[in-house]
Scaffold this motif. Structure first.
Motif, PDB file in Angstrom:
ATOM      1  N   ASP A 222      44.343  88.183  30.063  1.00  0.00           N
ATOM      2  CA  ASP A 222      45.344  87.725  29.109  1.00  0.00           C
ATOM      3  C   ASP A 222      44.597  87.349  27.823  1.00  0.00           C
ATOM      4  N   PRO A 223      45.281  86.925  26.769  1.00  0.00           N
ATOM      5  CA  PRO A 223      44.578  86.613  25.529  1.00  0.00           C
ATOM      6  C   PRO A 223      43.559  85.474  25.630  1.00  0.00           C
ATOM      7  N   VAL A 224      43.683  84.601  26.611  1.00  0.00           N
ATOM      8  CA  VAL A 224      42.747  83.482  26.755  1.00  0.00           C
ATOM      9  C   VAL A 224      41.669  83.790  27.787  1.00  0.00           C
ATOM     10  N   PHE A 225      42.037  84.399  28.892  1.00  0.00           N
ATOM     11  CA  PHE A 225      41.098  84.797  29.948  1.00  0.00           C
ATOM     12  C   PHE A 225      41.070  86.327  29.983  1.00  0.00           C
TER      13      PHE A 225
ATOM     14  N   THR B  25      43.307  84.048  13.602  1.00  0.00           N
ATOM     15  CA  THR B  25      41.950  84.538  13.344  1.00  0.00           C
ATOM     16  C   THR B  25      41.169  84.790  14.631  1.00  0.00           C
ATOM     17  N   PRO B  26      40.251  85.754  14.598  1.00  0.00           N
ATOM     18  CA  PRO B  26      39.362  85.963  15.740  1.00  0.00           C
ATOM     19  C   PRO B  26      38.515  84.720  16.037  1.00  0.00           C
TER      20      PRO B  26
ATOM     21  N   LYS C 226      37.158  80.651  19.944  1.00  0.00           N
ATOM     22  CA  LYS C 226      36.938  79.241  20.300  1.00  0.00           C
ATOM     23  C   LYS C 226      37.769  78.862  21.532  1.00  0.00           C
ATOM     24  N   VAL C 227      39.033  79.257  21.557  1.00  0.00           N
ATOM     25  CA  VAL C 227      39.912  78.941  22.691  1.00  0.00           C
ATOM     26  C   VAL C 227      39.399  79.634  23.948  1.00  0.00           C
ATOM     27  N   ARG C 228      39.006  80.901  23.827  1.00  0.00           N
ATOM     28  CA  ARG C 228      38.463  81.623  24.980  1.00  0.00           C
ATOM     29  C   ARG C 228      37.202  80.955  25.506  1.00  0.00           C
TER      30      ARG C 228
END
Length: 161
Positions: free
Chosen positions: A36-39, A134-135, A140-142
């Protein structure tokens, strides 16, 4: 017409609605992959551990189920996850579109899609509004999510990847 895969998705989403991470993890193949976008790239038992970690951290969780479609042994499902994002205390309503592949009667691949910028605006407030597209913010979140999962796995006696 009901299929074993359709029944598996029903079981998975019923467990998700209760945020029963053990029942969710039991729906995955040992060689499962999740993104997913985070993991973006979880494999094997990392997938179940992600759900276990999220279940421990979840506040005010509620799942709003959507449609489910099975086509030639593959599945798609939509839902909206409602929760309080624990690091900021901000409420989130996150629409998620999932695609599934199956092997041996279990989920072998799950790809979740959601609008990261929309999520970040809700979860992070002003920082998400200004930088969520932003990437840099996504990275950072990832990174924080990966560190959190690694710490959770280490605490459970599992190797961090």
């Amino acid at each position: 017409m009901s299929t074993p895969e359709a029944a598996l998705l029903e079981r998975f989403y019923a467990a998700f609605a209760r945020f029963d991470a053990e029942a969710m993890a039991a729906c995955y193949h040992p060689q499962a992959r999740f993104s997913d976008p985070v993991f973006p790239a979880l494999e094997g038992d990392e997938v179940g551990d992600m759900w276990r970690m999220m279940a421990v951290r979840a506040q005010d969780f509620r799942l709003q189920p959507g449609g489910r479609v099975m086509v030639a042994g593959e599945g798609r499902a939509d839902c909206v996850a409602h929760y309080t994002f624990s690091p900021t205390g901000r409420p989130v309503a996150n629409p998620i579109a999932s695609e599934f592949r199956f092997r041996d009667g279990l989920i072998v691949e799950q790809r979740d899609r959601f609008d990261f910028w929309a999520w970040s605006r809700q979860a992070l407030g002003a920082a998400g509004v200004l930088l969520g597209w932003t990437p840099l913010m996504r990275g950072k979140v990832r990174g924080q999510a990966a560190q959190g999962l690694a710490a959770f796995r280490t605490k459970r006696g599992r190797p961090a990847r």
